[in-house]
Motif scaffolding. Sequence first.
Motif, PDB file in Angstrom:
ATOM      1  N   THR A  29       4.478  50.617  14.007  1.00 15.49           N
ATOM      2  CA  THR A  29       4.646  49.673  15.112  1.00 15.49           C
ATOM      3  C   THR A  29       5.257  48.336  14.707  1.00 15.49           C
ATOM      4  OG1 THR A  29       2.387  48.849  14.833  1.00 15.49           O
ATOM      5  CG2 THR A  29       2.722  50.663  16.399  1.00 15.49           C
ATOM      6  N   ILE A  30       5.186  47.974  13.438  1.00 12.43           N
ATOM      7  CA  ILE A  30       5.711  46.663  13.017  1.00 12.43           C
ATOM      8  C   ILE A  30       7.189  46.497  13.357  1.00 12.43           C
ATOM      9  CG2 ILE A  30       6.284  45.262  10.987  1.00 12.43           C
ATOM     10  CD1 ILE A  30       3.473  45.810   9.984  1.00 12.43           C
ATOM     11  N   PRO A  31       8.055  47.483  13.115  1.00  7.95           N
ATOM     12  CA  PRO A  31       9.457  47.280  13.516  1.00  7.95           C
ATOM     13  C   PRO A  31       9.615  47.034  15.021  1.00  7.95           C
ATOM     14  CG  PRO A  31       9.292  49.142  12.033  1.00  7.95           C
ATOM     15  CD  PRO A  31       7.897  48.736  12.369  1.00  7.95           C
ATOM     16  N   LEU A  32       8.812  47.729  15.823  1.00  6.90           N
ATOM     17  CA  LEU A  32       8.868  47.523  17.272  1.00  6.90           C
ATOM     18  C   LEU A  32       8.366  46.136  17.659  1.00  6.90           C
ATOM     19  CD1 LEU A  32       7.449  50.990  18.364  1.00  6.90           C
ATOM     20  CD2 LEU A  32       9.840  50.279  18.352  1.00  6.90           C
ATOM     21  N   ILE A  33       7.289  45.710  17.033  1.00  7.71           N
ATOM     22  CA  ILE A  33       6.729  44.391  17.326  1.00  7.71           C
ATOM     23  C   ILE A  33       7.714  43.298  16.936  1.00  7.71           C
ATOM     24  CG2 ILE A  33       4.918  42.751  16.647  1.00  7.71           C
ATOM     25  CD1 ILE A  33       3.045  45.231  16.360  1.00  7.71           C
ATOM     26  N   LEU A  34       8.278  43.394  15.730  1.00  2.00           N
ATOM     27  CA  LEU A  34       9.216  42.369  15.274  1.00  2.00           C
ATOM     28  C   LEU A  34      10.453  42.319  16.163  1.00  2.00           C
ATOM     29  CD1 LEU A  34       8.953  42.724  11.398  1.00  2.00           C
ATOM     30  CD2 LEU A  34       7.856  41.046  12.885  1.00  2.00           C
ATOM     31  N   THR A  35      10.949  43.479  16.563  1.00  3.47           N
ATOM     32  CA  THR A  35      12.103  43.516  17.464  1.00  3.47           C
ATOM     33  C   THR A  35      11.753  42.899  18.809  1.00  3.47           C
ATOM     34  OG1 THR A  35      12.927  45.503  16.378  1.00  3.47           O
ATOM     35  CG2 THR A  35      13.781  45.038  18.573  1.00  3.47           C
ATOM     36  N   ALA A  36      10.582  43.236  19.329  1.00  2.00           N
ATOM     37  CA  ALA A  36      10.166  42.697  20.636  1.00  2.00           C
ATOM     38  C   ALA A  36      10.032  41.179  20.596  1.00  2.00           C
ATOM     39  CB  ALA A  36       8.850  43.330  21.075  1.00  2.00           C
ATOM     40  N   ILE A  37       9.372  40.648  19.566  1.00  2.00           N
ATOM     41  CA  ILE A  37       9.186  39.199  19.532  1.00  2.00           C
ATOM     42  C   ILE A  37      10.514  38.480  19.290  1.00  2.00           C
ATOM     43  CG2 ILE A  37       6.749  39.296  18.927  1.00  2.00           C
ATOM     44  CD1 ILE A  37       7.455  38.623  16.064  1.00  2.00           C
ATOM     45  N   TYR A  38      11.413  39.103  18.528  1.00  2.00           N
ATOM     46  CA  TYR A  38      12.737  38.508  18.328  1.00  2.00           C
ATOM     47  C   TYR A  38      13.517  38.489  19.637  1.00  2.00           C
ATOM     48  CZ  TYR A  38      17.484  37.712  16.801  1.00  2.00           C
ATOM     49  OH  TYR A  38      18.743  37.205  16.673  1.00  2.00           O
ATOM     50  N   GLU A  39      13.521  39.594  20.354  1.00  2.00           N
ATOM     51  CA  GLU A  39      14.263  39.677  21.617  1.00  2.00           C
ATOM     52  C   GLU A  39      13.689  38.721  22.663  1.00  2.00           C
ATOM     53  OE1 GLU A  39      17.093  41.261  22.260  1.00  2.00           O
ATOM     54  OE2 GLU A  39      17.152  42.005  20.201  1.00  2.00           O
ATOM     55  N   VAL A  40      12.380  38.639  22.759  1.00  2.00           N
ATOM     56  CA  VAL A  40      11.755  37.707  23.706  1.00  2.00           C
ATOM     57  C   VAL A  40      12.087  36.272  23.314  1.00  2.00           C
ATOM     58  CG1 VAL A  40       9.533  36.828  24.559  1.00  2.00           C
ATOM     59  CG2 VAL A  40       9.923  39.286  24.397  1.00  2.00           C
ATOM     60  N   GLY A  41      12.031  35.985  22.026  1.00  2.01           N
ATOM     61  CA  GLY A  41      12.355  34.636  21.547  1.00  2.01           C
ATOM     62  C   GLY A  41      13.794  34.233  21.821  1.00  2.01           C
ATOM     63  N   THR A  99      -6.532  44.908  14.220  1.00  4.51           N
ATOM     64  CA  THR A  99      -5.282  44.545  13.549  1.00  4.51           C
ATOM     65  C   THR A  99      -4.520  45.782  13.087  1.00  4.51           C
ATOM     66  OG1 THR A  99      -6.358  44.277  11.403  1.00  4.51           O
ATOM     67  CG2 THR A  99      -6.106  42.291  12.766  1.00  4.51           C
ATOM     68  N   ALA A 100      -5.159  46.937  13.146  1.00  2.00           N
ATOM     69  CA  ALA A 100      -4.464  48.180  12.810  1.00  2.00           C
ATOM     70  C   ALA A 100      -3.378  48.511  13.822  1.00  2.00           C
ATOM     71  CB  ALA A 100      -5.462  49.330  12.700  1.00  2.00           C
ATOM     72  N   LEU A 101      -3.335  47.761  14.924  1.00  2.00           N
ATOM     73  CA  LEU A 101      -2.248  47.940  15.884  1.00  2.00           C
ATOM     74  C   LEU A 101      -0.898  47.655  15.228  1.00  2.00           C
ATOM     75  CD1 LEU A 101      -3.912  46.244  18.960  1.00  2.00           C
ATOM     76  CD2 LEU A 101      -3.376  48.676  18.720  1.00  2.00           C
ATOM     77  N   ALA A 102      -0.904  46.746  14.250  1.00  2.00           N
ATOM     78  CA  ALA A 102       0.312  46.469  13.484  1.00  2.00           C
ATOM     79  C   ALA A 102       0.264  47.345  12.235  1.00  2.00           C
ATOM     80  CB  ALA A 102       0.390  45.001  13.089  1.00  2.00           C
ATOM     81  N   ALA A 109      -8.288  39.334  19.910  1.00  2.00           N
ATOM     82  CA  ALA A 109      -7.851  38.519  18.772  1.00  2.00           C
ATOM     83  C   ALA A 109      -7.045  39.360  17.781  1.00  2.00           C
ATOM     84  CB  ALA A 109      -9.062  37.892  18.075  1.00  2.00           C
ATOM     85  N   GLY A 110      -7.501  40.584  17.526  1.00  2.00           N
ATOM     86  CA  GLY A 110      -6.762  41.472  16.631  1.00  2.00           C
ATOM     87  C   GLY A 110      -5.414  41.864  17.196  1.00  2.00           C
ATOM     88  N   ALA A 111      -5.365  42.126  18.499  1.00  5.97           N
ATOM     89  CA  ALA A 111      -4.099  42.496  19.143  1.00  5.97           C
ATOM     90  C   ALA A 111      -3.134  41.318  19.144  1.00  5.97           C
ATOM     91  CB  ALA A 111      -4.355  42.975  20.567  1.00  5.97           C
ATOM     92  N   ALA A 112      -3.644  40.131  19.425  1.00  7.10           N
ATOM     93  CA  ALA A 112      -2.786  38.940  19.445  1.00  7.10           C
ATOM     94  C   ALA A 112      -2.213  38.646  18.068  1.00  7.10           C
ATOM     95  CB  ALA A 112      -3.568  37.741  19.962  1.00  7.10           C
ATOM     96  N   SER A 113      -3.037  38.750  17.045  1.00  4.33           N
ATOM     97  CA  SER A 113      -2.541  38.469  15.701  1.00  4.33           C
ATOM     98  C   SER A 113      -1.561  39.539  15.228  1.00  4.33           C
ATOM     99  CB  SER A 113      -3.704  38.341  14.712  1.00  4.33           C
ATOM    100  OG  SER A 113      -4.288  39.595  14.457  1.00  4.33           O
ATOM    101  N   SER A 114      -1.728  40.751  15.707  1.00  2.63           N
ATOM    102  CA  SER A 114      -0.818  41.831  15.331  1.00  2.63           C
ATOM    103  C   SER A 114       0.569  41.648  15.930  1.00  2.63           C
ATOM    104  CB  SER A 114      -1.379  43.183  15.759  1.00  2.63           C
ATOM    105  OG  SER A 114      -2.558  43.457  15.050  1.00  2.63           O
ATOM    106  N   ALA A 115       0.668  40.842  16.975  1.00  2.00           N
ATOM    107  CA  ALA A 115       1.951  40.603  17.636  1.00  2.00           C
ATOM    108  C   ALA A 115       2.619  39.332  17.116  1.00  2.00           C
ATOM    109  CB  ALA A 115       1.762  40.527  19.139  1.00  2.00           C
ATOM    110  N   THR A 116       2.359  39.014  15.870  1.00  2.00           N
ATOM    111  CA  THR A 116       2.999  37.858  15.238  1.00  2.00           C
ATOM    112  C   THR A 116       3.823  38.338  14.046  1.00  2.00           C
ATOM    113  OG1 THR A 116       1.189  37.419  13.677  1.00  2.00           O
ATOM    114  CG2 THR A 116       1.041  36.375  15.858  1.00  2.00           C
ATOM    115  N   PRO A 117       4.769  37.516  13.598  1.00  2.00           N
ATOM    116  CA  PRO A 117       5.570  37.907  12.444  1.00  2.00           C
ATOM    117  C   PRO A 117       4.885  37.629  11.104  1.00  2.00           C
ATOM    118  CG  PRO A 117       6.386  35.839  13.308  1.00  2.00           C
ATOM    119  CD  PRO A 117       5.286  36.305  14.233  1.00  2.00           C
ATOM    120  N   PHE A 118       3.625  37.251  11.119  1.00  2.00           N
ATOM    121  CA  PHE A 118       2.913  36.884   9.899  1.00  2.00           C
ATOM    122  C   PHE A 118       2.288  38.108   9.224  1.00  2.00           C
ATOM    123  CE2 PHE A 118       2.530  33.147  12.758  1.00  2.00           C
ATOM    124  CZ  PHE A 118       3.463  32.356  12.098  1.00  2.00           C
ATOM    125  N   ILE A 119       3.133  39.037   8.824  1.00  2.00           N
ATOM    126  CA  ILE A 119       2.672  40.276   8.190  1.00  2.00           C
ATOM    127  C   ILE A 119       1.936  39.915   6.903  1.00  2.00           C
ATOM    128  CG2 ILE A 119       3.420  42.456   7.165  1.00  2.00           C
ATOM    129  CD1 ILE A 119       5.866  42.235   9.086  1.00  2.00           C
TER     130      ILE A 119
END
Length: 157
Positions: A61-73, A54-57, A19-29
């Motif tokens: 790592t946030i710039p990488l996560i945001l870039t990844a979700i943007y590119e996948v989207g 949630t410390a994964l974000a 749950a923490g990992a999934a929430s960390s992979a969202t743009p809802f900082i």
Amino acid sequence: MRVMRLSASPHAIATGVAAGAASSATPFIGFHIVIALALAYLLSGNLVAAGIATALANPLTIPLILTAIYEVGTAILGVHDSAGLSGDKILGMLRHLELAELWQPLLKPMLIGALPVSLASAVIFYIAAFWAARLFQSRRRSLVRESRAGHISTERK
């Protein structure tokens, strides 16, 4: 290690971590912990594990996560031309809160991309946390058994 020391079942720990990992992979900082706790609660996961995961974000790592979700989207939506939106233009829209103009080029791809990235990270982290918690707890039980056996044999002497 803090997560592994929790006294919950390996499934509950792994569900909380997922749950923490999934929430960390969202743009809802700023809302990652709230989302993680809600998911963990709904899935009967460990709330402490969810909060810690949630410390994964983090700032690294946030710039990488945001870039990844943007590119996948953008890949899912089939958007190929994003050159028309510069960083200065995005910052200007954010300053003026022009969300209607941000929706199509930025927010929609990020929200769409967050779904598969969140799901994938939840599955990966569930599996890793489940096996790690199971291994840690079995080793801890065997150490306790060994120390009890040693303590009992010294009392009999």
